[in-house]
Design an enzyme around this catalytic site. Structure first.
Site, PDB file in Angstrom:
ATOM      1  CG  ASP A 205      -0.039  -4.052   2.716  1.00 13.71           C
ATOM      2  OD1 ASP A 205       0.159  -3.481   1.639  1.00 13.71           O
ATOM      3  OD2 ASP A 205      -0.114  -3.447   3.811  1.00 13.71           O
TER       4      ASP A 205
ATOM      5  CG  HIS B 236      -0.442   0.328   2.509  1.00 17.07           C
ATOM      6  ND1 HIS B 236      -0.152  -0.638   3.446  1.00 17.07           N
ATOM      7  CD2 HIS B 236      -0.123   1.499   3.091  1.00 17.07           C
ATOM      8  CE1 HIS B 236       0.313  -0.063   4.544  1.00 17.07           C
ATOM      9  NE2 HIS B 236       0.344   1.234   4.350  1.00 17.07           N
TER      10      HIS B 236
ATOM     11  CG  ASN C  94       6.319   4.072  12.157  1.00 17.42           C
ATOM     12  OD1 ASN C  94       5.790   4.966  12.811  1.00 17.42           O
ATOM     13  ND2 ASN C  94       7.571   3.708  12.323  1.00 17.42           N
ATOM     14  CB  SER C  95       3.127   1.811   6.183  1.00 18.17           C
ATOM     15  OG  SER C  95       1.928   1.850   6.889  1.00 18.17           O
TER      16      SER C  95
END
Length: 433
Positions: A165, A130, A249-250
């Site tokens: 993801d 994402h 942070n993803s």
């Protein structure tokens, strides 16, 4: 960021936590004839120093198209396709490919989103899907102490798994030592969890937060979007931690105290996750590194399909092409209206809408039907008529074209299914004139 498939990361508050003796802080004395110096260390210091420089930023750039619409064309455009405006009218290969009324338009590439990533091999960065979704170009940012601006490196998403993801980026010019991949199956509740990432982009680059593994094998069900933009429900098994995870942070790293990469921070629950009355703190989720290892190994072993790599590196092209005298399918199409609510919420995928199939033509022989939405050709995701024209225009009469379409079965609920078709291209005189 097909809008989006994984729950958004929402920073609720800035919380300061002081770690004292509870985290195993140790004190040693270095004595000399002149003074006594106390050195304070923690179990995190060495591990953080070992891996912190291997955490980078990931910048997602997307091309924005600005168009001026003709009012009369705008009205007819929205009246088409079941009266709901999924697409307009235009004969494929004979008329223009964009069908937006006024021809005047301009494009500009802008920074749409930022996230984090971890160097997992020489020249390769692991991040969340994402974070890179819908990008027309990607850059990895590396901040060096003492510099005003981070260094930017061109990156390409060479492999991804939207359901898990995760994505792997190729960054050939990046010269940063990779981290060691751990074994997330060995984790136990109560183990330390060190998270490193770039919350709020470069503002807090390589921020370190610490907590514990709060839970294992959490089945997290989320609304996802397939690569064509259609909404689907996905359940992934994740690691729960109370280490702070915030927006940006993803795609970063969750490390053990030995400096091994154990997970990828992906989402954080907010106060609105279950009830507007609920107060939720310290519930973050990470993808186990073992779930990402097969994709990483495919890339490093060069088993990722070469054509997929090349297509993933291409930018979206809006160039027109003429197909007069060329082999074709014998269909009338237009680009799907991506601003329509049923497309935006993922009920209908993005792609090219088929308004008419010529009787006896190659598409009709293959089983294509009016109201189908073309979403893929020969392994390439289709999002515009011009993109489809480019693929067909490069082929010869008699060539086989593998086409995937979304076929609506119920026009009240718009429920449907994907159908694979094999179209043998031919010269279609009625269209070629």
């Amino acid at each position: 960021m097909k809008k989006n498939r994984v729950p958004a990361l929402i920073a609720l508050a800035v919380v300061c936590v002081m770690l004292g003796s509870a985290v195993g802080m140790t004190m040693t004395r270095e004595a000399s004839a002149e003074e006594t110096k106390i050195v304070v260390t923690s179990p995190f210091t060495e591990a953080i120093a070992q891996v912190r420089e291997s955490v980078v930023g990931v910048n997602n750039y997307q091309t924005v198209r600005y168009s001026n619409y003709n009012n009369n064309d705008w009205t007819s455009y929205f009246d088409d396709f079941f009266g709901f405006g999924f697409g307009g009218n235009g004969r494929y290969g004979n008329d223009r490919g964009n069908f937006y009324g006024d021809d005047s338009a301009s494009t500009q590439e802008v920074l749409k989103a930022t996230g984090s990533g971890v160097v997992v091999a020489n020249g390769y960065v692991l991040t969340n899907y994402h974070v890179v979704e819908d990008a027309t170009s990607l850059k990895v940012s590396v901040y060096t102490e003492g510099t005003d601006e981070p260094a930017l490196y061109d990156a390409t998403a060479v492999a991804y798994d939207s359901n898990v993801d995760i994505a792997v980026l190729s960054v050939p010019e990046l010269k940063i030592a990779p981290v060691t991949l751990g074994d997330s199956d060995t984790l136990q509740v109560g183990d330390w969890a060190i998270c490193i990432g770039n919350p709020l982009s470069e503002t807090f680059t390589r921020t370190v937060t610490a907590g514990i593994v709060s839970g294992l094998n959490r089945d997290i069900t989320s609304t996802n979007y397939d690569k064509y933009g259609r909404r689907e429900t996905v359940t992934n098994t994740m690691i729960q931690t109370d280490a702070a995870i915030n927006n940006g942070n993803s795609g970063g790293g969750m490390f053990s105290v030995t400096g091994e990469l154990m997970g990828i921070p992906t989402l954080k629950y907010s106060g609105s996750a279950y009830s507007t009355q609920a107060t939720i703190e310290g519930i973050g989720m990470c993808i186990p590194i073992n779930a990402a290892k097969p994709l990483i190994e495919d890339v490093l072993n060069d088993t990722v399909d070469a054509e997929h790599k090349a297509k993933a590196a291409e930018k979206a092209q809006e160039e027109e092409s003429t197909l007069v005298g060329k082999p074709r399918m014998g269909i009338t199409v237009t680009s799907v209206n991506t601003s329509h609510s049923l497309v935006k919420d993922g009920t209908i995928p993005n792609g090219v809408y088929v308004s008419e199939v010529e009787a006896g033509g190659p598409a009709a022989i293959a089983g294509m039907q009016a109201d189908d939405i073309i979403v893929e050709m020969n392994g390439t995701v289709i999002t515009s008529v011009s993109q489809m024209q480019e693929i067909v225009g490069a082929m010869k009469e008699g060539d086989l074209l593998n086409v995937k379409v979304f076929r609506i079965k119920d026009k009240e609920t718009y429920d449907g299914e994907y159908v694979d078709l094999e179209v043998v291209l031919a010269i279609v005189d009625a269209v070629a004139q």
